[in-house]
Enzyme design. Structure first.
Site, PDB file in Angstrom:
ATOM      1  N   TRP A 318       0.835  -1.202   0.000  1.00  0.00           N
ATOM      2  CA  TRP A 318       0.000   0.000   0.000  1.00  0.00           C
ATOM      3  C   TRP A 318       0.871   1.254   0.000  1.00  0.00           C
ATOM      4  CZ3 TRP A 318      -0.961   4.223   3.258  1.00  0.00           C
ATOM      5  CH2 TRP A 318      -2.142   4.918   3.018  1.00  0.00           C
ATOM      6  N   HIS A 319       2.017   1.180   0.693  1.00  0.00           N
ATOM      7  CA  HIS A 319       2.912   2.336   0.750  1.00  0.00           C
ATOM      8  C   HIS A 319       3.798   2.439  -0.484  1.00  0.00           C
ATOM      9  CE1 HIS A 319       1.808   2.249   5.063  1.00  0.00           C
ATOM     10  NE2 HIS A 319       2.080   3.535   5.018  1.00  0.00           N
ATOM     11  N   GLY A 320       4.164   1.324  -1.085  1.00  0.00           N
ATOM     12  CA  GLY A 320       5.019   1.376  -2.269  1.00  0.00           C
ATOM     13  C   GLY A 320       5.578   0.010  -2.602  1.00  0.00           C
TER      14      GLY A 320
END
Length: 461
Positions: A318-320
């Site tokens: 979700w963050h990267g």
């Protein structure tokens, strides 16, 4: 303005920095002195029933000012999901609807490294998915009024960076809510507290982290590496927690009770507890829609570990998709699993030792979050633990950092305790407390005018 280092995670977070400088963020002069006063005036004047329409129109203006390119995507998402929730009857239909929403998010998030990422898509997509699932489960009825649904999805206080709010939490408020002088005053107080955290703490602590990046990780001493890691940890906290408090304050000004997103995470006694207090709305989303459906902790320790791994893998993605986020997420997951095994031995014992443990490991994990280049991350971690050869290290650099930023670091640490909340509760109703908040607001405005506004760090997630 902050100088951006090209080989580090800070550049990744601010990859749209030039464009974001003029975006209508909560800590910009355009928002504070123009958009918000005008919007609140119009919102308070109109009767109760049309207020959702005013909120939607205001939110569209807010979004268009920040990212006009993807305004149509936001509207299409709202319209399509409003219709889908009313026609889905079978599980296969739900899966298809969720897959389309998540698929759109994945395409934009990972195509060309997220360079085309629409503003707020991660947050409003998760809200849409929660709504579709809850309607299918018959936990909430499908909304019949589009303006009410659009207000839930597009509400500008939470549109860009959350908190991620379930439809159940605001359903009744969408139809009827108390919006008067008292709610306006209470919300404004919370908004100012969040603004002070962002402008007076997060943006100032960013200067130390920026200096370390400009110097180069190879050239800093071990003490400075730790000091800078603590500074980044506090910067990220006050940046995101400040935004969340501003969002809650704005929601209250409009008559909504948005959920708390941070609960003094640095007062936790374990990493597990830390992430129950940090970005709580995202944690609750993963718990309700991933962890519990997979079985939670009900099917034995082995299955629980697998479920935790899945949740933290998805949190990392979700963050990267860069390796540093995977290291960060899996490192956190490993610590939580280890704590589950030994936690019973320490529960309720030696809280001072637990606090020291937390403050030792969290800054290390945040470095894995901040530095996207794995080579640079390895160099930084080696400097933190005194490993490897250094290049022209100035041994007293940490002393200079403490002279320049010691008071600020101390203020940040103190503000991460219950002290601020205790003082606020004591003074919020008194004239002196009101005066302090007014002075704080205008001092923040003064700082923004002089130094420029810095975008929120989670803005591009």
């Amino acid at each position: 303005m902050l100088v951006i280092c090209g080989n580090c995670g800070y550049n990744s977070i601010y990859k749209n920095y030039v464009r974001d400088v003029v975006v209508l963020v909560f800590s910009s002069i355009e928002f504070l002195l123009y958009f918000l006063p005008i919007f609140i005036l119009v919102y308070m004047i109109v009767p109760q029933r049309p207020r959702n329409g005013v909120l939607v129109i205001g939110s569209l203006i807010f979004y268009a000012y920040g990212d006009l390119r993807w305004l149509g995507l936001l509207v299409v998402s709202a319209v399509c999901n409003f219709i889908l929730a009313r026609v889905i009857r079978r599980k296969s239909g739900l899966i298809a609807a969720v897959a389309v929403n998540i698929g759109v998010l994945v395409v934009f998030k990972y195509y060309q490294g997220g360079a085309m990422l629409p503003l707020g898509i991660s947050f409003y997509t998760f809200q849409v998915v929660s709504y579709l699932v809850d309607v299918y489960r018959r936990e909430v009825p499908a909304e019949r009024k589009f303006w009410d649904f659009a207000a839930y999805i597009m509400m500008f206080p939470k549109l860009v960076m959350g908190p991620i709010t379930s439809y159940q939490e605001v359903r009744r408020q969408l139809r009827r809510r108390i919006c008067n002088a008292e709610s306006l005053q209470d919300g404004l107080k919370l908004f100012i507290l969040g603004l002070c955290g962002k402008v007076l703490l997060a943006d100032q602590l960013a200067l130390l982290w920026n200096e370390v990046q400009v110097t180069g990780y190879e050239s800093i001493s071990t003490p400075l590496a730790w000091i800078a890691a603590v500074a980044y940890s506090l910067q990220l906290y006050f940046d995101f927690a400040g935004y969340s408090l501003m969002a809650v304050g704005l929601g209250r000004m409009l008559g909504f009770g948005l959920p708390e997103n941070f609960r003094q995470p640095y007062m936790a006694l374990s990493v597990r507890e830390f992430y129950r207090r940090w970005h709580m709305s995202l944690g609750d989303w993963f718990c309700k829609y991933v962890y519990i459906p997979l079985g939670g902790s009900r099917r034995g320790e082995g299955r629980t570990v697998c479920n935790l791994l899945m949740v933290w893998l998805l949190t990392s993605l979700w963050h990267g998709i860069t390796g540093n986020f995977l290291i960060w997420g899996m490192g956190i997951c490993l610590l939580i699993i280890l704590e589950r095994q030994v936690g019973r031995l320490w529960k309720g014992k030696a809280p001072a030792v637990c606090h020291l443990y937390l403050w030792a490991v969290i800054p290390v994990t945040w470095m894995c979050f901040a530095i996207t280049d794995l080579g640079q991350l390895g160099i930084y971690l080696s400097r933190m633990f005194g490993l490897g050869e250094s290049v022209a290290v100035y041994a007293q650099d940490w002393q200079r950092a403490l002279i320049d930023y010691g008071l600020l670091l101390g203020a940040g640490m103190a503000a991460s305790t219950p002290l601020v909340r205790w003082v606020y509760q004591k003074l919020e109703k008194r004239w002196f407390g009101m005066l302090l908040l007014a002075v704080g607001f205008w001092f923040c405005v003064h700082k923004i005018i002089l130094e420029g506004g810095n975008p929120f760090m989670y803005r591009n997630f």
